[in-house]
Design a protein around this motif. Structure first.
Motif, PDB file in Angstrom:
ATOM      1  N   THR A 274       5.212   5.016  -3.446  1.00  0.00           N
ATOM      2  CA  THR A 274       6.152   6.425  -2.834  1.00  0.00           C
ATOM      3  C   THR A 274       6.721   5.724  -2.058  1.00  0.00           C
ATOM      4  O   THR A 274       6.944   5.344  -2.038  1.00  0.00           O
ATOM      5  CB  THR A 274       4.651   6.823  -1.886  1.00  0.00           C
ATOM      6  OG1 THR A 274       3.789   6.554  -1.155  1.00  0.00           O
ATOM      7  CG2 THR A 274       3.881   7.613  -3.318  1.00  0.00           C
TER       8      THR A 274
ATOM      9  N   ALA B  14      10.879   5.934  -4.820  1.00  0.00           N
ATOM     10  CA  ALA B  14      10.405   5.666  -6.273  1.00  0.00           C
ATOM     11  C   ALA B  14       9.994   6.654  -7.117  1.00  0.00           C
ATOM     12  O   ALA B  14      10.567   8.069  -7.003  1.00  0.00           O
ATOM     13  CB  ALA B  14       9.054   6.055  -5.286  1.00  0.00           C
TER      14      ALA B  14
ATOM     15  N   LEU C  78       8.806   2.388   1.357  1.00  0.00           N
ATOM     16  CA  LEU C  78       8.445   2.411   0.590  1.00  0.00           C
ATOM     17  C   LEU C  78       6.768   2.175   1.226  1.00  0.00           C
ATOM     18  O   LEU C  78       6.571   1.652   1.415  1.00  0.00           O
ATOM     19  CB  LEU C  78       8.493   1.262  -0.551  1.00  0.00           C
ATOM     20  CG  LEU C  78       9.491   2.062  -1.409  1.00  0.00           C
ATOM     21  CD1 LEU C  78      10.896   1.084  -1.194  1.00  0.00           C
ATOM     22  CD2 LEU C  78       9.501   2.458  -2.606  1.00  0.00           C
TER      23      LEU C  78
ATOM     24  N   GLN D 226      -3.142   2.848   2.343  1.00  0.00           N
ATOM     25  CA  GLN D 226      -1.707   2.757   2.154  1.00  0.00           C
ATOM     26  C   GLN D 226      -1.056   1.872   3.098  1.00  0.00           C
ATOM     27  O   GLN D 226      -0.960   1.904   4.319  1.00  0.00           O
ATOM     28  CB  GLN D 226      -0.956   4.134   2.325  1.00  0.00           C
ATOM     29  CG  GLN D 226       0.785   4.427   1.743  1.00  0.00           C
ATOM     30  CD  GLN D 226       1.071   5.445   1.217  1.00  0.00           C
ATOM     31  OE1 GLN D 226       1.320   6.336   3.062  1.00  0.00           O
ATOM     32  NE2 GLN D 226       1.310   6.494   0.879  1.00  0.00           N
TER      33      GLN D 226
END
Length: 782
Positions: free
Chosen positions: A91, A95, A124, A140
């Motif tokens: 993401t 992306a 990203l 993440q």
């Protein structure tokens, strides 16, 4: 080659054995992994756990042109056992559109060509997800992809064309202007944005500094008069000017501005002009012009005459528009006296700059020769105008002056003189056509005209078309030929009760002559007067005084006093004027109390003519008032009779010999004027209705003895009685009694007849007339 673009990884010590696993970048240089161990004290045993690398950025080249996708790197979690249970999710910026990750292996590719000038880095995030539970295996992780710059942008100038100016004769190295270019490449990486300036066109006049882009003067003494405009082309090249660098250009138009470094110069050292000798003063002879290579105010010049025998006859002006010198006639030329005139003209700049004085001197001179051309000129008078003085008692035929003229082309040619008849309509003067002597034809009177202006003409005998004119002003000198007289018409009054020696009037005099030293009048009486005397005030006035007291206006209403007035000029002139003095009645203070109308008005200073005018105005005003009153009365009551012819139609008659007045019919003229009137509403206009006026029985008059007196009495009673018939009705009393021997006794017949009639026989009929009167009264009352 690829190894130098891989990131440097940092080593972290993990302090807890149970810490979650981390993603480890693989790729680029084959992983270059390093292990980090940490020790934890638990149950007395020291354990070590293995950790992955912490990373934060990748590097890519811009403008990648290969067919396959550009490989960025490999993302892999240490939780991944490579058994297909881990899926990688990408993401962030780009992306799926710019960057794509292999969900199974974690390989990251750029699927599109990148441009650093559009975006230099991308942020990203990647997440490792368990494919069975679809839950993240670890938090993440964020990383950055930076775009490495390549030299793909050429330098660009802000303008394609620049304009600049610099004064001529500027020293070498003087800056003209600076031009700068910009390069979109990364200036912090390599030499892609390092620019070097150079000049492609404009040498050897101008140069440019390689680093700053300043354009400077490269050639000394650049002269605008030689060349004014230059075009310079400047180049900016990146890669520090090395081979293979990109470049951009711009054009600079440079203009040399003027300075006053060029002096004015005549194209010739001498000029020749010609002009007719008859040219009027102020006319243009010709133009000359000097050349100046400068422009604008630096080229402004001024001309002047500095020498020559023609300085008195010519002048020069500067035309500010054309910068020419205009030579003009300053004084009348004479071919017979001088034929060639020479003037020396100088020209110089009006504005000078001391910095360029070495280029001078900023002036020049030239000689101008002007030739006068002969023309046939009219005669010339010796004087203009002539002024002649003559006494007013000069006898007819005497010479009073003389004019002289000659032909300027040939003094020996004769001329003829004459007087313009338009200026001598009364034919007072005559001029001798040969010698120009002016004589009088009639006696002159200064009191009628002090000056006479005539025009004398001089004509060439050989060429009558050549004629000139000169005014001759003739002044008439005064001679004492007029006697003084009263300054105005005097009429005054004196009171009956006046005392001796009382002032009643101050008089003054006037004289149409003009003596050199002013007037001095002497006043006196023509004879010894017992009533009045005169006292000279020595200031051209005199006082009239009474000589005695007590006047009677019933005996003498006015006195006429002759006064003699003399002047003091030579010969002495005198005249006698009469002063009218009215006698009036006054009160004790000397104020008028009663006097004739004329005397009263005269005492107020009014003349006889003014009195007549006042009386006429009064009479006219009275007539207007009477007319207005008559018109107003006419509007208030319409007359019964409008014309004289109506009288006979409105006569009330009582001459019926039958039953008396009860049968009498009176004609009403109003019926003719208004036929629409209703007959029942008409009333007798000779008898006043009793409802309006009560009956008035006239009182018997004992004097009405006979018929004549009876009729007169009745007429008087009708005139004074308000109940009588209208003024425009005529009543008759012509009743005839029984057995009358006199037949008709109508008052109309007797009054309109001018013959002799004897009325004495009527005296015997007195009782009958009395009976007639009583009957009339009774009938009238009924």
């Amino acid at each position: 080659m690829m190894n130098r673009f891989l990131p440097l990884l940092s080593l972290l010590l993990i302090s807890h054995l149970s810490s979650p696993a981390r993603l480890t970048p693989r790729g680029g240089d084959g992983g270059n992994r390093k292990l980090a161990t940490g020790a934890v004290r638990g149950e007395g045993v020291l354990h070590r756990s293995k950790r992955g690398w912490m990373w934060n950025q990748f590097y890519l080249m811009e403008e990648y042109t290969a067919n396959e996708y550009q490989y960025v790197g490999k993302l892999q979690s240490n939780m991944d056992r490579l058994d297909g249970t881990v899926r990688y999710v990408l993401t962030g910026e780009g992306a799926g559109t710019i960057f794509q990750i292999d969900e199974k292996t974690g390989d990251l590719h750029a699927i599109r060509k990148l441009d650093r000038e559009e975006k230099a880095n991308y942020k990203l995030q990647v997440t490792a997800v368990n494919t069975r539970t679809n839950r993240p295996l670890e938090p993440q992780t964020e990383f950055i992809i930076k775009i490495h710059d390549i030299n793909d942008n050429e330098p660009k100038f802000a303008k394609a064309t620049y304009t600049a100016s610099v004064p001529e004769m500027t020293a070498v190295g003087t800056p003209v202007m600076q031009v700068t270019a910009t390069d979109a490449d990364d200036s912090s990486y390599g030499n892609s944005a390092k620019l070097v300036y150079s000049i492609l066109q404009g040498q050897p006049y101008f140069s440019v500094e390689p680093d700053s882009g300043w354009i400077k003067i490269a050639l000394p003494n650049m002269d605008r008069e030689v060349r004014e405009k230059y075009q310079v082309v400047i180049q900016a090249k990146d890669m520090a000017g090395q081979m293979g660098g990109l470049s951009g250009t711009t054009t600079v138009n440079i203009t040399l501005t003027d300075v006053n470094d060029s002096p004015p110069r005549f194209s010739s050292s001498s000029y020749h002009l010609s002009i007719l000798e008859s040219t009027e003063v102020g006319s243009t002879v010709g133009r000359i012009k000097a050349k100046d290579g400068d422009a604008g105010e630096n080229a402004e010049m001024e001309y002047s005459i500095i020498d020559g025998d023609g300085r008195e006859f010519f002048s020069i002006l500067t035309d500010s528009m054309t910068q020419e010198g205009i030579i003009m006639v300053k004084k009348k030329l004479d071919y017979e006296r001088q034929r060639v005139y020479t003037v020396k003209v100088e020209v110089n700049n009006t504005k000078l700059d001391s910095r360029y004085s070495s280029f001078g001197p900023f002036r020049d001179t030239a000689t101008v020769k002007i030739t006068a051309q002969d023309v046939d000129e009219p005669p010339v008078f010796s004087v203009s105008p002539y002024v002649v003085e003559v006494r007013e008692d000069t006898a007819r035929g005497n010479t009073i002056g003389k004019v002289t003229a000659w032909d300027p082309d040939s003094p020996h040619h004769p001329v003829r003189y004459s007087i313009d008849h338009h200026t001598n309509r009364d034919k007072l003067f005559y001029i001798d056509p040969i010698d120009g002597s002016i004589t009088t034809l009639q006696p002159l009177d200064r009191e009628l005209s002090k000056w006479h202006n005539i025009s004398v003409l001089a004509t060439e005998i050989n060429n009558p078309h050549q004629m000139s004119r000169v005014p001759v002003l003739i002044k008439v000198l005064d001679v004492n030929d007029n006697a003084p007289e009263f300054a105005m018409y005097y009429e005054t009054f004196v009171c009956e009760n006046v005392k001796a020696g009382q002032l009643i009037q101050t008089i003054s005099a006037t004289d149409t002559d003009e003596p050199l030293f002013g007037h001095k009048f002497v006043f006196s009486l023509s004879s010894n007067n017992p009533n009045f005397t005169i006292l000279d005030n020595e200031d051209n006035t005199a006082r009239i005084l009474t000589r005695r007291s007590g006047f009677n206006r019933h005996e003498v209403s006015a006195y006429y006093l002759p006064v003699v007035i003399s002047d003091n000029d030579f010969p002495v002139q005198s005249s006698t004027s009469t002063l009218t003095i009215r006698v009036c009645s006054c009160d004790g203070g000397g104020n008028l109390r009663s006097c004739s109308v004329e005397a009263l008005l005269l005492s107020a200073g009014l003349s006889t003519g003014a009195l007549v005018a006042i009386l006429l105005c009064v009479i006219l005003l009275l007539m207007i008032v009477v007319l207005f009153s008559a018109l107003k009365r006419q509007r208030r009551k319409e007359p019964l009779i409008i014309s004289k012819e109506d009288v006979r139609d409105n006569v009330v008659s009582y001459n019926d010999e039958g039953g008396g007045e009860e049968d009498t019919q009176a004609f009403d003229i109003g019926t003719l004027r208004h036929p629409e009137a209703v007959e029942s509403n008409k009333q007798r206009r000779d008898i006043i209705p009793e409802i309006l006026f009560p009956y008035h029985r006239p009182s018997p008059t004992p004097d009405c003895a006979d018929a004549r007196d009876f009729i007169n009495c009745r007429l008087q009673e009708n005139d004074s009685d308000p109940s009588a018939p209208p003024y425009d009705s005529l009543a008759t009393y012509a009743y005839e009694g029984t057995g009358s021997a006199a037949e008709s006794l109508s008052s109309l017949g007797s009054s309109l007849t001018e013959g002799d009639h004897d009325y004495e026989y009527l005296s015997s009929w007195g009782p009958q007339f009395k009976k007639l009167a009583d009957m009339y009264i009774a009938k009238d009352k009924a």
